[in-house]
Design an enzyme around this catalytic site. Structure first.
Site, PDB file in Angstrom:
ATOM      1  N   SER A 164       0.830  -1.198   0.000  1.00 13.05           N
ATOM      2  CA  SER A 164       0.000   0.000   0.000  1.00 13.05           C
ATOM      3  C   SER A 164       0.871   1.258   0.000  1.00 13.05           C
ATOM      4  CB  SER A 164      -0.940  -0.048   1.212  1.00 13.05           C
ATOM      5  OG  SER A 164      -1.916   0.960   1.135  1.00 13.05           O
ATOM      6  N   ASP A 258     -10.377  -2.619  -5.325  1.00 10.76           N
ATOM      7  CA  ASP A 258      -9.460  -1.689  -4.676  1.00 10.76           C
ATOM      8  C   ASP A 258      -9.329  -0.445  -5.541  1.00 10.76           C
ATOM      9  OD1 ASP A 258      -7.411  -0.370  -3.377  1.00 10.76           O
ATOM     10  OD2 ASP A 258      -5.882  -1.882  -3.754  1.00 10.76           O
ATOM     11  N   HIS A 288      -8.592  -4.181  -0.827  1.00 13.68           N
ATOM     12  CA  HIS A 288      -7.238  -3.641  -0.693  1.00 13.68           C
ATOM     13  C   HIS A 288      -6.378  -4.455   0.271  1.00 13.68           C
ATOM     14  CE1 HIS A 288      -4.134  -0.537  -0.724  1.00 13.68           C
ATOM     15  NE2 HIS A 288      -4.166  -0.503   0.599  1.00 13.68           N
TER      16      HIS A 288
END
Length: 317
Positions: A164, A258, A288
């Site tokens: 991320s 996502d 995600h």
């Protein structure tokens, strides 16, 4: 495609509400940590007990950065093991090495791939906005290469990985390294990375994603990069770089449900267009954070096995 119903059911059965966003960064961090402590043990695997060494690396003009080394066996200089510099996720404002998923994932990868995982405890925004975390990452990489011999690490077999926001830092760091020092990086692993911070929520994948789920994305960018003009800097948005050549081979993992999915897939295409070897995998049916939920998702297990295999291949270099 909707989110994997098995994962949805597993989360629903826990009955733990997702943490609400907060205008107070410390409160938000506490909520995120409490949520992960409540759900991760049921959704993700525990990590093995491994030898750990803590180090503090000085950073010029910035706060010192802590780096935690996870060893697959008792460390010794003669080991000369491959290593992977790892950056945790958390939208630049939360997360850390104390989070259960981060600690477990680092230990699992060290054990599964027989490599040293060097986890970077970078500073969080808004207290420490761009470029603090990236400069701390650079200092950690430079230190890992320079001190490799005493750490039991092979400086010629170092990878960089991030999840991320950590994927953003990992990608930016590979470009920074190419332009500054050209340390011989063997691999980059980017998991659900956000790589273009100039894009608003309305410009991103929204299938199956509510407006409430998109809102924290904008807040995170505002906190990490408060100056709008800085968001076009490739050190913030690696996807906007003019040159993708000379970067290490990449494994890029995106999640189907996502808003950041397109960032990773566009980056894979840009790297491939510049002649960089790329393997890209879209995790169907996962949100995600779904790639870490190996207990309940077969797709997550496949993804983590692929990452372990990529890291094990460092031994063959």
């Amino acid at each position: 495609m909707p989110i994997d119903p098995t994962l949805i059911r597993a989360i629903a059965e826990l009955g733990v509400p997702a943490p609400l966003p907060s205008n107070d960064p410390e409160e938000q961090r506490e909520r995120a940590f409490a949520y992960e402590r409540a759900v991760y043990p049921y959704l993700g695997p525990a990590g093995p007990e491994l030898p750990i060494r803590e180090h503090v690396v000085p950073v010029s003009g910035r706060p010192d950065v802590a780096v935690r080394l996870y060893y697959p066996r008792e460390p010794a200089p003669e080991l000369r093991l491959p290593a992977c510099l790892h950056f945790f996720g958390g939208a630049f404002v939360q997360g850390g090495l104390h989070h259960p998923s981060v600690a477990a994932m680092c230990a699992l990868r060290a054990a599964r791939a027989d490599v040293v995982i060097a986890a970077v405890s970078y500073a969080l925004a808004p207290e420490h906005p761009f470029p603090t975390a990236l400069e701390q990452g650079w200092a950690a990489l430079d230190w890992l290469v320079r001190e490799a011999g005493s750490l039991g690490v092979d400086p010629g077999r170092i990878a960089i990985a991030g999840q991320s926001a950590g994927g953003n830092l990992a990608a930016a760091l590979t470009q920074l390294n190419r332009d500054r020092a050209r340390h011989p990086l063997a691999l980059q692993i980017l998991e659900v990375p956000g790589l273009d911070l100039t894009r608003g929520a309305g410009e991103r994948v929204t299938d199956g994603i509510t407006e409430a789920e998109l809102a924290p994305l904008g807040t995170a960018v505002d906190r990490y990069v408060p100056r709008v003009e800085d968001r076009h800097d490739p050190r913030v948005s690696p996807l906007l770089a003019q040159d993708f050549g000379g970067l290490p081979p990449a494994y890029i993992f995106t999640a189907e449900v996502d808003p950041l999915r397109d960032d990773g897939e566009r980056y894979a295409a840009a790297l491939a267009g510049a002649g960089v070897p790329v393997t890209a995998m879209r995790l169907l049916g996962l949100p995600h954070e779904g790639g870490m939920y190996e207990r309940v998702s077969g797709t997550a297990r496949v993804a983590q096995a692929a990452i372990a295999q990529a890291l094990r291949a460092l031994h063959d270099l």
